[in-house]
Scaffold this motif. Structure first.
Motif: not given
Lengths: 151, 138
Positions: B82-102
């Protein structure tokens, strides 16, 4: 039993060393700890939280808007647990970092330690206070990235 | 009635990867109907358009140049920051993060916020459908 005693000792020591109760509400953790760690309710007073929650679509330059139901639930959690101690005295703004107590406590932290990329700003409590997410700000647990322990 | 069926058919054609769960498929249908009602010539979502939307810089909410890749990086399988806070963000790709777009509610919330941050306005139905069609293939 031993565990309980240990836990109470820990809680007591947090209270002694500038601690605040941890933010345990699951909805709060889900919605308010996604862009930064979840600031504990006791770090701001009621008036401040009302301002924060009343302006989420213009939240420090970013859109943090929520649906009405979640926003109401979080506001009531924050207000129920809002602070009234040293750190909130005289601060009705939306920032913890603008409180007089906060500023006094961080006066001696060199600017170059704050501006380095591992920290970025004083709002990034977790970068230096390694136990901030548990509500503990004791000097014992401060580690400044690339500089080491504060004590 | 015929027209509605036709539109629904288009919606399915728009789901390239078909990787969406049932609630997300229903959301994509909704976006399809909305896109069609705005533009009669609309012929389905396009992952390529979505990719270009995702990587192009715009003047954002803060008045400075920003793109979706500013926080999510150009490789969606990687962690972002996150460019505003420096906090890291888990991958957006469903292939790398099964939670995404569910979770439709979660997706709607972040698209509203992130479009506002990057475009200083909300996304149109077509833009949202395009960008989701891109992300689901990652």
């Amino acid at each position: 039993m031993k565990k309980v005693v240990l836990a109470s000792v820990l809680i007591a020591s947090f209270a002694w060393c500038s601690g605040v109760p941890a933010a345990t509400d699951p909805l709060y953790q889900k919605e308010c700890a996604s862009c930064h760690f979840g600031y504990q309710p006791a770090l701001l007073n009621k008036a401040s939280w009302e301002k924060v929650m009343g302006s989420l679509s213009e939240h420090f330059g970013t859109d943090a808007s929520l649906g009405k139901e979640d926003s109401q639930a979080i506001l009531s959690y924050l207000v129920r647990n809002a602070g009234n101690g040293k750190i909130t005295t005289g601060n009705d703004t939306t920032r913890i970092t603008l409180s007089a107590y906060f500023k006094r406590k961080h006066r001696e932290v060199p600017l170059k330690q704050i501006l380095q990329k591992e920290v970025g700003s004083l709002s990034n409590c977790m970068a230096c206070h390694t136990t901030a997410d548990k509500g503990s700000y004791s000097e014992r647990y401060i580690v400044i990235p690339n500089y080491g322990r504060w004590e | 009635m015929k027209r509605l069926l036709f539109v629904v058919g288009l919606g399915f054609a728009g789901l390239h990867a078909g990787g969406f769960n049932a609630p997300m498929q229903a959301y994509m249908q909704e976006l399809t109907l909305e896109a069609k009602s705005v533009d009669g010539a609309f012929s389905g979502f396009d992952a390529k358009r979505g990719e270009s939307l995702f990587t192009t810089k715009h003047i954002g909410k803060k008045g400075t140049e920003v793109s979706c890749t500013t926080c999510h990086t150009a490789n969606l399988k990687n962690n972002g920051q996150n460019s505003n806070t420096n906090k890291s963000i888990l991958p957006l790709a469903p292939s790398a993060n099964a939670q995404r777009l569910t979770d439709v509610k979660e997706v709607q919330k972040w698209l509203r916020r992130n479009f506002n941050d990057v475009f200083a306005r909300e996304g149109t139905a077509q833009e949202k459908g395009d960008v989701l069609s891109y992300i689901i293939t990652q």
